[in-house]
Design an enzyme around this catalytic site. Sequence first.
Site, PDB file in Angstrom:
ATOM      1  N   GLU A  47       0.831  -1.202   0.000  1.00 36.94           N
ATOM      2  CA  GLU A  47       0.000   0.000   0.000  1.00 36.94           C
ATOM      3  C   GLU A  47       0.868   1.255   0.000  1.00 36.94           C
ATOM      4  OE1 GLU A  47      -3.583   1.974   2.723  1.00 36.94           O
ATOM      5  OE2 GLU A  47      -2.381   0.326   3.525  1.00 36.94           O
ATOM      6  N   LYS A 132      -8.811   3.957  -3.127  1.00 33.60           N
ATOM      7  CA  LYS A 132      -9.406   3.419  -1.901  1.00 33.60           C
ATOM      8  C   LYS A 132     -10.722   4.126  -1.607  1.00 33.60           C
ATOM      9  CE  LYS A 132      -7.997   1.985   2.751  1.00 33.60           C
ATOM     10  NZ  LYS A 132      -6.883   1.991   3.718  1.00 33.60           N
ATOM     11  N   CYS A 166      -5.788  -2.571   1.936  1.00 31.34           N
ATOM     12  CA  CYS A 166      -5.792  -2.609   3.398  1.00 31.34           C
ATOM     13  C   CYS A 166      -7.195  -2.823   3.958  1.00 31.34           C
ATOM     14  CB  CYS A 166      -5.136  -1.334   3.934  1.00 31.34           C
ATOM     15  SG  CYS A 166      -4.756  -1.373   5.700  1.00 31.34           S
TER      16      CYS A 166
END
Length: 348
Positions: A47, A132, A166
């Site tokens: 990430e 994200k 994540c």
Amino acid sequence: MRAYPKFRACAAHVSAVFLDAERTVDKAVSLIGEAARAGAAIIAFPESFVPGFPIWAALQAPIRGHDLFRALAAQSVEVPGPEVRRLCEAARRHGIMVSVGISEATTASVGCLWNSNLLIGADGAILNHHRKLVPTFFEKLIWANGDAAGLTVTDTPIGRIGMLICGENTNPLARYALMAQGEQVHISSYPPTWPTRDPGEAGRYDLTAAIRVRAGAHAFEAKVFNIVSSAVVDATMEAAIERLGADAVRILKDTPQGASMVLGPDAEPVGDVMTGDEGLLYADIDVGLTVEPKQFHDVVGYYNRFDIFRLEVDAAPREPIAITAGEGRSYPYDGELEPDPPRPHGTA
């Protein structure tokens, strides 16, 4: 007859050169070549690998983080942009797919960033660009909300690939959206550590344990292979955090770090689980092994009730402005100017 690919995957358990996009891309290009020479068909980076994960947001009050945020904004990369083009060229040159986390910048704003992940094909083309959906906890001080334009599964020679960043791997609706698009190989990217409490307190967050639970859950529920790549705390990150004081450094060093692994559709590791020092983790994947478990629980097939449950996803990109093209203004001019009309005597 349907074919099921077999290939070697590589999870890059590595650190960024913290807040230095150029040197981090140099490192990525070198690792891409190394993974390709080892026979990997895909390499997955952590990430926000370029230019590093903004861990300081967990270690101090927001009013203390302006300098580090400015540094991150300056080193965040555009899509497309020179850093991304170098990664694409490395993928093409070595004939390997690349998944890489970036802190994404935009020409629309000097302060708006996204936590993004790119999937690059072995021909150097960008196959998917995912932002994200919701930054997690202290990440909200750094990144903006993403959209579902990249919440998609890409059909590739090594299988149908989906990816989440994540904490998105904790979101059952986001995960189901990928399952329902026929995902066979899932990519999960993580930071090096995740401080939520003082490491000496009860209830501290153990990132490796959390990864194992959520990565296993998705592999088992979706009946997919899950390639998990976590970053590593290194000297460049520690040096940047030292300016925050000894307590911040202590928390950074003592908080449990993440792990990299590849899990099969039975949620068990395929090969090693990597923690601690940097390295490249390899695992051989046979997508055909996802078929038998679908007989037991196929939540996007017979093992569901689509007359009861329904998921709708708005995949429209969220842009700051939508400009409708038009013909523009017209200013006819034939090359000759009309003389000014005569003015009455005595007027200006």
